[in-house]
Design a protein around this motif. Structure first.
Motif, PDB file in Angstrom:
ATOM      1  N   GLY A   1       0.842  -1.189   0.000  1.00  0.00           N
ATOM      2  CA  GLY A   1       0.000   0.000   0.000  1.00  0.00           C
ATOM      3  C   GLY A   1       0.880   1.242   0.000  1.00  0.00           C
ATOM      4  O   GLY A   1       1.896   1.289  -0.691  1.00  0.00           O
ATOM      5  N   ASP A   2       0.505   2.193   0.810  1.00  0.00           N
ATOM      6  CA  ASP A   2       1.211   3.473   0.865  1.00  0.00           C
ATOM      7  C   ASP A   2       2.524   3.379   1.637  1.00  0.00           C
ATOM      8  O   ASP A   2       2.720   2.481   2.446  1.00  0.00           O
ATOM      9  N   THR A   3       3.409   4.345   1.372  1.00  0.00           N
ATOM     10  CA  THR A   3       4.668   4.454   2.105  1.00  0.00           C
ATOM     11  C   THR A   3       4.641   5.700   2.968  1.00  0.00           C
ATOM     12  O   THR A   3       3.991   6.692   2.626  1.00  0.00           O
ATOM     13  N   TYR A   4       5.378   5.623   4.078  1.00  0.00           N
ATOM     14  CA  TYR A   4       5.429   6.719   5.048  1.00  0.00           C
ATOM     15  C   TYR A   4       6.880   6.968   5.439  1.00  0.00           C
ATOM     16  O   TYR A   4       7.483   6.174   6.162  1.00  0.00           O
ATOM     17  N   SER A   5       7.422   8.049   4.947  1.00  0.00           N
ATOM     18  CA  SER A   5       8.827   8.390   5.171  1.00  0.00           C
ATOM     19  C   SER A   5       9.081   8.758   6.625  1.00  0.00           C
ATOM     20  O   SER A   5       8.308   9.493   7.240  1.00  0.00           O
ATOM     21  N   ILE A   6      10.211   8.267   7.146  1.00  0.00           N
ATOM     22  CA  ILE A   6      10.574   8.651   8.503  1.00  0.00           C
ATOM     23  C   ILE A   6      11.227  10.030   8.518  1.00  0.00           C
ATOM     24  O   ILE A   6      11.554  10.539   9.584  1.00  0.00           O
ATOM     25  N   ASP A   7      11.398  10.632   7.338  1.00  0.00           N
ATOM     26  CA  ASP A   7      11.926  11.990   7.266  1.00  0.00           C
ATOM     27  C   ASP A   7      10.865  13.019   7.647  1.00  0.00           C
ATOM     28  O   ASP A   7      11.177  14.176   7.895  1.00  0.00           O
ATOM     29  N   LEU A   8       9.593  12.600   7.679  1.00  0.00           N
ATOM     30  CA  LEU A   8       8.524  13.486   8.136  1.00  0.00           C
ATOM     31  C   LEU A   8       8.669  13.695   9.642  1.00  0.00           C
ATOM     32  O   LEU A   8       9.197  12.836  10.343  1.00  0.00           O
ATOM     33  N   GLU A   9       8.171  14.803  10.120  1.00  0.00           N
ATOM     34  CA  GLU A   9       8.100  14.974  11.565  1.00  0.00           C
ATOM     35  C   GLU A   9       7.188  13.885  12.102  1.00  0.00           C
ATOM     36  O   GLU A   9       6.227  13.470  11.444  1.00  0.00           O
ATOM     37  N   GLU A  10       7.457  13.430  13.308  1.00  0.00           N
ATOM     38  CA  GLU A  10       6.705  12.323  13.887  1.00  0.00           C
ATOM     39  C   GLU A  10       5.201  12.576  13.893  1.00  0.00           C
ATOM     40  O   GLU A  10       4.412  11.714  13.524  1.00  0.00           O
ATOM     41  N   SER A  11       4.799  13.771  14.291  1.00  0.00           N
ATOM     42  CA  SER A  11       3.362  14.080  14.346  1.00  0.00           C
ATOM     43  C   SER A  11       2.751  14.072  12.949  1.00  0.00           C
ATOM     44  O   SER A  11       1.634  13.593  12.753  1.00  0.00           O
ATOM     45  N   GLU A  12       3.476  14.572  11.959  1.00  0.00           N
ATOM     46  CA  GLU A  12       2.994  14.567  10.577  1.00  0.00           C
ATOM     47  C   GLU A  12       2.887  13.133  10.052  1.00  0.00           C
ATOM     48  O   GLU A  12       1.925  12.779   9.364  1.00  0.00           O
ATOM     49  N   PHE A  13       3.862  12.306  10.383  1.00  0.00           N
ATOM     50  CA  PHE A  13       3.866  10.899  10.005  1.00  0.00           C
ATOM     51  C   PHE A  13       2.605  10.209  10.526  1.00  0.00           C
ATOM     52  O   PHE A  13       1.882   9.555   9.773  1.00  0.00           O
ATOM     53  N   ILE A  14       2.326  10.370  11.814  1.00  0.00           N
ATOM     54  CA  ILE A  14       1.182   9.714  12.446  1.00  0.00           C
ATOM     55  C   ILE A  14      -0.134  10.249  11.882  1.00  0.00           C
ATOM     56  O   ILE A  14      -1.056   9.476  11.596  1.00  0.00           O
ATOM     57  N   GLU A  15      -0.239  11.535  11.669  1.00  0.00           N
ATOM     58  CA  GLU A  15      -1.469  12.112  11.109  1.00  0.00           C
ATOM     59  C   GLU A  15      -1.725  11.620   9.693  1.00  0.00           C
ATOM     60  O   GLU A  15      -2.852  11.322   9.328  1.00  0.00           O
ATOM     61  N   LYS A  16      -0.660  11.520   8.884  1.00  0.00           N
ATOM     62  CA  LYS A  16      -0.813  11.003   7.516  1.00  0.00           C
ATOM     63  C   LYS A  16      -1.244   9.536   7.560  1.00  0.00           C
ATOM     64  O   LYS A  16      -2.142   9.130   6.820  1.00  0.00           O
ATOM     65  N   LEU A  17      -0.624   8.766   8.423  1.00  0.00           N
ATOM     66  CA  LEU A  17      -0.994   7.354   8.564  1.00  0.00           C
ATOM     67  C   LEU A  17      -2.463   7.224   8.960  1.00  0.00           C
ATOM     68  O   LEU A  17      -3.216   6.479   8.322  1.00  0.00           O
ATOM     69  N   LYS A  18      -2.884   7.948   9.978  1.00  0.00           N
ATOM     70  CA  LYS A  18      -4.268   7.866  10.429  1.00  0.00           C
ATOM     71  C   LYS A  18      -5.243   8.305   9.342  1.00  0.00           C
ATOM     72  O   LYS A  18      -6.266   7.662   9.119  1.00  0.00           O
ATOM     73  N   SER A  19      -4.906   9.379   8.651  1.00  0.00           N
ATOM     74  CA  SER A  19      -5.757   9.873   7.574  1.00  0.00           C
ATOM     75  C   SER A  19      -5.911   8.816   6.477  1.00  0.00           C
ATOM     76  O   SER A  19      -7.020   8.547   6.004  1.00  0.00           O
ATOM     77  N   ASP A  20      -4.806   8.205   6.083  1.00  0.00           N
ATOM     78  CA  ASP A  20      -4.850   7.186   5.039  1.00  0.00           C
ATOM     79  C   ASP A  20      -5.595   5.937   5.505  1.00  0.00           C
ATOM     80  O   ASP A  20      -6.341   5.327   4.731  1.00  0.00           O
ATOM     81  N   LEU A  21      -5.406   5.544   6.750  1.00  0.00           N
ATOM     82  CA  LEU A  21      -6.128   4.385   7.278  1.00  0.00           C
ATOM     83  C   LEU A  21      -7.630   4.611   7.192  1.00  0.00           C
ATOM     84  O   LEU A  21      -8.379   3.734   6.782  1.00  0.00           O
ATOM     85  N   LEU A  22      -8.061   5.795   7.573  1.00  0.00           N
ATOM     86  CA  LEU A  22      -9.487   6.115   7.511  1.00  0.00           C
ATOM     87  C   LEU A  22     -10.010   6.184   6.077  1.00  0.00           C
ATOM     88  O   LEU A  22     -11.091   5.704   5.766  1.00  0.00           O
ATOM     89  N   LYS A  23      -9.207   6.778   5.208  1.00  0.00           N
ATOM     90  CA  LYS A  23      -9.645   7.021   3.834  1.00  0.00           C
ATOM     91  C   LYS A  23      -9.592   5.765   2.967  1.00  0.00           C
ATOM     92  O   LYS A  23     -10.501   5.522   2.172  1.00  0.00           O
ATOM     93  N   TYR A  24      -8.545   4.958   3.116  1.00  0.00           N
ATOM     94  CA  TYR A  24      -8.327   3.869   2.172  1.00  0.00           C
ATOM     95  C   TYR A  24      -8.453   2.467   2.753  1.00  0.00           C
ATOM     96  O   TYR A  24      -8.671   1.516   2.010  1.00  0.00           O
ATOM     97  N   TYR A  25      -8.274   2.315   4.056  1.00  0.00           N
ATOM     98  CA  TYR A  25      -8.149   0.967   4.604  1.00  0.00           C
ATOM     99  C   TYR A  25      -9.240   0.569   5.591  1.00  0.00           C
ATOM    100  O   TYR A  25      -9.250  -0.550   6.059  1.00  0.00           O
ATOM    101  N   CYS A  26     -10.131   1.446   5.922  1.00  0.00           N
ATOM    102  CA  CYS A  26     -11.201   1.090   6.880  1.00  0.00           C
ATOM    103  C   CYS A  26     -12.436   0.591   6.178  1.00  0.00           C
ATOM    104  O   CYS A  26     -12.734   0.875   5.102  1.00  0.00           O
TER     105      CYS A  26
END
Length: 90
Positions: free
Chosen positions: A65-90
């Motif tokens: 599925g999607d990739t999540y760079s660890i170069d993102l700030e931690e909070s941005e990483f988690i928010e993107k992950l949660k957003s994608d989980l809700l949008k594409y994987y739930c």
């Protein structure tokens, strides 16, 4: 890296995913699908992988599925992950 893993776990848990173990591997489960996040050192990113059934998960048949760079700030990483989980994987 362990801190981000704890936050990833919390994000999945917050969104209603269960943790299950199949063939000795811990996976996230929701609505009949199974998910895992795998860290790929060469990309410096996590990749979400998913199986659409228990049998696929048991046989280690996961789609990328999607990739999540660890170069993102931690909070941005988690928010993107949660957003994608809700949008594409739930």
């Amino acid at each position: 890296m362990n801190d981000i893993r704890t936050k990833i776990y919390s994000a999945f848990k917050e969104l209603g995913y269960d943790i299950v173990e199949i063939e000795g591997k811990k996976l996230y489960h929701r609505n009949g699908s199974y998910y895992r996040l795998t860290y790929i050192e060469a990309f410096r990113a996590y990749v979400i992988e998913y199986a659409n059934s228990y049998e696929e998960a048991k046989n280690n048949v996961f789609e990328d599925g999607d990739t999540y760079s660890i170069d993102l700030e931690e909070s941005e990483f988690i928010e993107k992950l949660k957003s994608d989980l809700l949008k594409y994987y739930c």
